[in-house]
Design a protein around this motif. Structure first.
Motif, PDB file in Angstrom:
ATOM      1  N   VAL A  39       0.839  -1.201   0.000  1.00  0.00           N
ATOM      2  CA  VAL A  39       0.000   0.000   0.000  1.00  0.00           C
ATOM      3  C   VAL A  39       0.869   1.245   0.000  1.00  0.00           C
ATOM      4  CG1 VAL A  39      -1.628   1.359   1.374  1.00  0.00           C
ATOM      5  CG2 VAL A  39      -2.000  -1.097   1.074  1.00  0.00           C
ATOM      6  N   ARG A  40       1.866   1.286   0.844  1.00  0.00           N
ATOM      7  CA  ARG A  40       2.711   2.471   0.967  1.00  0.00           C
ATOM      8  C   ARG A  40       3.415   2.817  -0.343  1.00  0.00           C
ATOM      9  NH1 ARG A  40       4.077   4.520   5.898  1.00  0.00           N
ATOM     10  NH2 ARG A  40       6.194   5.014   5.227  1.00  0.00           N
ATOM     11  N   LYS A  41       3.724   1.818  -1.129  1.00  0.00           N
ATOM     12  CA  LYS A  41       4.421   2.053  -2.397  1.00  0.00           C
ATOM     13  C   LYS A  41       3.559   2.818  -3.396  1.00  0.00           C
ATOM     14  CE  LYS A  41       7.442  -1.999  -2.094  1.00  0.00           C
ATOM     15  NZ  LYS A  41       7.770  -3.337  -2.675  1.00  0.00           N
ATOM     16  N   GLN A  42       2.258   2.880  -3.151  1.00  0.00           N
ATOM     17  CA  GLN A  42       1.346   3.550  -4.080  1.00  0.00           C
ATOM     18  C   GLN A  42       1.232   5.048  -3.813  1.00  0.00           C
ATOM     19  OE1 GLN A  42       0.307   1.477  -6.498  1.00  0.00           O
ATOM     20  NE2 GLN A  42       1.494  -0.025  -5.305  1.00  0.00           N
ATOM     21  N   PHE A  43       1.874   5.547  -2.733  1.00  0.00           N
ATOM     22  CA  PHE A  43       1.722   6.937  -2.331  1.00  0.00           C
ATOM     23  C   PHE A  43       3.036   7.697  -2.510  1.00  0.00           C
ATOM     24  CE2 PHE A  43      -1.736   4.782  -0.276  1.00  0.00           C
ATOM     25  CZ  PHE A  43      -2.781   5.714  -0.273  1.00  0.00           C
ATOM     26  N   PRO A  44       3.177   8.452  -3.591  1.00  0.00           N
ATOM     27  CA  PRO A  44       4.420   9.195  -3.814  1.00  0.00           C
ATOM     28  C   PRO A  44       4.774  10.148  -2.679  1.00  0.00           C
ATOM     29  CG  PRO A  44       3.081   9.176  -5.801  1.00  0.00           C
ATOM     30  CD  PRO A  44       2.238   8.601  -4.711  1.00  0.00           C
ATOM     31  N   ALA A  45       3.778  10.711  -2.006  1.00  0.00           N
ATOM     32  CA  ALA A  45       4.048  11.679  -0.943  1.00  0.00           C
ATOM     33  C   ALA A  45       4.865  11.073   0.192  1.00  0.00           C
ATOM     34  CB  ALA A  45       2.733  12.234  -0.384  1.00  0.00           C
ATOM     35  N   LEU A  46       4.734   9.769   0.409  1.00  0.00           N
ATOM     36  CA  LEU A  46       5.470   9.134   1.499  1.00  0.00           C
ATOM     37  C   LEU A  46       6.969   9.127   1.237  1.00  0.00           C
ATOM     38  CD1 LEU A  46       3.141   6.122   2.401  1.00  0.00           C
ATOM     39  CD2 LEU A  46       3.106   8.479   3.263  1.00  0.00           C
ATOM     40  N   ASP A  47       7.376   9.293  -0.023  1.00  0.00           N
ATOM     41  CA  ASP A  47       8.800   9.335  -0.347  1.00  0.00           C
ATOM     42  C   ASP A  47       9.485  10.550   0.263  1.00  0.00           C
ATOM     43  OD1 ASP A  47       8.412   7.052  -1.820  1.00  0.00           O
ATOM     44  OD2 ASP A  47       8.260   8.088  -3.755  1.00  0.00           O
ATOM     45  N   GLU A  48       8.698  11.563   0.659  1.00  0.00           N
ATOM     46  CA  GLU A  48       9.281  12.742   1.284  1.00  0.00           C
ATOM     47  C   GLU A  48       9.761  12.463   2.708  1.00  0.00           C
ATOM     48  OE1 GLU A  48       6.670  16.096   1.037  1.00  0.00           O
ATOM     49  OE2 GLU A  48       6.282  15.819  -1.109  1.00  0.00           O
ATOM     50  N   GLY A  49       9.303  11.363   3.304  1.00  0.00           N
ATOM     51  CA  GLY A  49       9.866  10.921   4.569  1.00  0.00           C
ATOM     52  C   GLY A  49       9.078  11.235   5.822  1.00  0.00           C
ATOM     53  N   ALA A  50       8.014  11.995   5.733  1.00  0.00           N
ATOM     54  CA  ALA A  50       7.250  12.317   6.935  1.00  0.00           C
ATOM     55  C   ALA A  50       6.354  11.159   7.340  1.00  0.00           C
ATOM     56  CB  ALA A  50       6.409  13.569   6.710  1.00  0.00           C
ATOM     57  N   ALA A  51       6.085  11.080   8.648  1.00  0.00           N
ATOM     58  CA  ALA A  51       5.083  10.146   9.173  1.00  0.00           C
ATOM     59  C   ALA A  51       3.771  10.906   9.244  1.00  0.00           C
ATOM     60  CB  ALA A  51       5.491   9.636  10.544  1.00  0.00           C
TER      61      ALA A  51
END
Length: 400
Positions: free
Chosen positions: A9-21
């Motif tokens: 699931v996480r791999k589908q969200f580009p925003a998570l690549d910025e590193g924030a929780a």
């Protein structure tokens, strides 16, 4: 039953690549790539006003029809009763004014102290405009549970507005029981499902009106309302003279945002693919959301347990049935200061009252509110660890 895979699931969200929780989902979720692609594809395709003559007209019509069906599948309702608007707030204001045309002095409207102001103020103002009476339903500040509505219902009750889940506390009132009581009194039930819809399977059919916001469940910024087509046929909203009188279009002002509707359909399809099983999209949606609910609830219990061990923490969300939403304050720290320090550690957990004016005031929190932590399907164990460690470090500072 399928399997929920948070790594996938996480791999589908580009925003998570910025590193924030991200614990800011109650204010708006992050967006998966497939939704952004659907929006971009629609914006760059030939589009026109809805029709059947050209390919552009047909594409526009298919986009609208497809989005209505997607919302109906998500909520278990009739696509012919799905209305789109700029936001949940705009839709609620529009429907409050329309419904108030049928009210008169002596009629009564019930709102709650638990709700976001978007499901309070429109009804209060509409009632005041026609001389109807507003009745208030409170909640227990210790348990976060909504009070019994029965004493407030009578033959003068015209509408009850209640949340499907509190955006501040996560409390999930028993809307099916409330619907039964409201309908026994001959009134209508308007449910704000904005905060509930991303976290659990929803059957909106028991409510006369159910409204939600796709940007809270991975989609674009707009609002969606569902009601029975027969009920919508009985209502006469203000509209332009040449605008269609057909339902549900008579409630939609101007040209719909096709790109946002395409993104909404993509978001619903994304949810249906979160591990759920079934032969229809509706079945896959319910199955996937059950998996999401179980996953999020497991993380919530762990997070609550760990935060409860931090000295100086006061937790406010305590209802037996609730979304994965935590509200807390920390002794010696203003809520805004806690949020600022968490943000410096790349932990996004904002503070405030979040337009939940009545519940914040009822809890004695005032405008400062508290720190709100919301879990989402893309929240993982490392996010929880980072949040807890950051809060623990703040407590250590306050004790030095």
């Amino acid at each position: 039953m399928g399997v929920f895979d948070v790594v996938a699931v996480r791999k589908q969200f580009p925003a998570l690549d910025e590193g924030a929780a991200h614990f800011d989902g109650p204010g708006g979720s992050q967006t998966p790539r497939v939704v952004a692609d659907a929006v971009a594809r629609t914006l760059t395709s030939a589009m026109a006003n809805r029709g059947a003559l050209t390919a552009a007209e047909r594409r526009a019509d298919e986009t609208v029809v497809g989005a209505r069906q997607a919302i109906a599948d998500l909520l278990g309702t009739d696509p012919r009763g799905v209305v789109f608007g700029r936001s949940m707030t705009q839709l609620t204001y529009d429907f409050s004014r329309t419904l108030a045309k049928t009210w008169q002095p002596g009629d009564e409207v019930v709102v709650t102290r638990l709700d976001h102001d978007a499901n309070v103020r429109p009804w209060v103002q509409a009632a005041e405009a026609v001389g109807a009476t507003v009745r208030w339903l409170g909640f227990d500040t210790e348990t976060s549970e909504l009070d019994d509505i029965t004493p407030l219902l009578n033959e003068r009750t015209r509408l009850v507005a209640v949340t499907g889940a509190s955006n501040l506390l996560g409390t999930r009132p028993d809307t099916e029981r409330i619907a039964h009581l409201v309908h026994q009194a001959g009134a209508l039930l308007y449910v704000d499902g904005v905060h509930l819809t991303p976290h659990a399977p929803v059957d909106a059919a028991s409510a006369d009106f159910y409204v939600c916001s796709p940007y809270k469940f991975f989609g674009p910024h707009l609002g969606a309302l569902t009601a029975s087509p027969e009920l919508l046929e009985s209502l006469r909203p203000d509209k332009l003279a040449p605008a269609t009188d057909a339902v549900p279009e008579r409630f939609e002002l101007g040209t719909l945002p096709y790109e946002l509707l395409a993104g909404t359909t993509a978001a619903v399809d994304f949810i249906a693919g979160l591990g759920g099983t079934g032969s229809t999209r509706g079945e896959r949606l319910r199955s996937s959301l059950q998996l999401v609910e179980e996953y999020e609830d497991g993380l919530r219990v762990q997070l609550e347990t760990r935060l409860a061990a931090v000295p100086g923490i006061t937790r406010y969300a305590r209802a037996a049935r609730r979304t994965p939403t935590l509200l807390f304050t920390l002794d010696g720290w203003a809520p805004a200061a806690v949020a600022e320090r968490l943000a410096a550690a790349d932990v996004n957990a904002p503070a405030g009252s979040f337009y939940a004016y009545e519940p914040a005031r009822h809890l004695g929190l005032g405008a400062a509110g508290a720190v709100r932590v919301g879990l989402a399907p893309y929240t993982d164990q490392s996010d929880v660890d980072r949040l807890v460690e950051a809060v623990e470090s703040l407590d250590a500072v306050s004790r030095d």
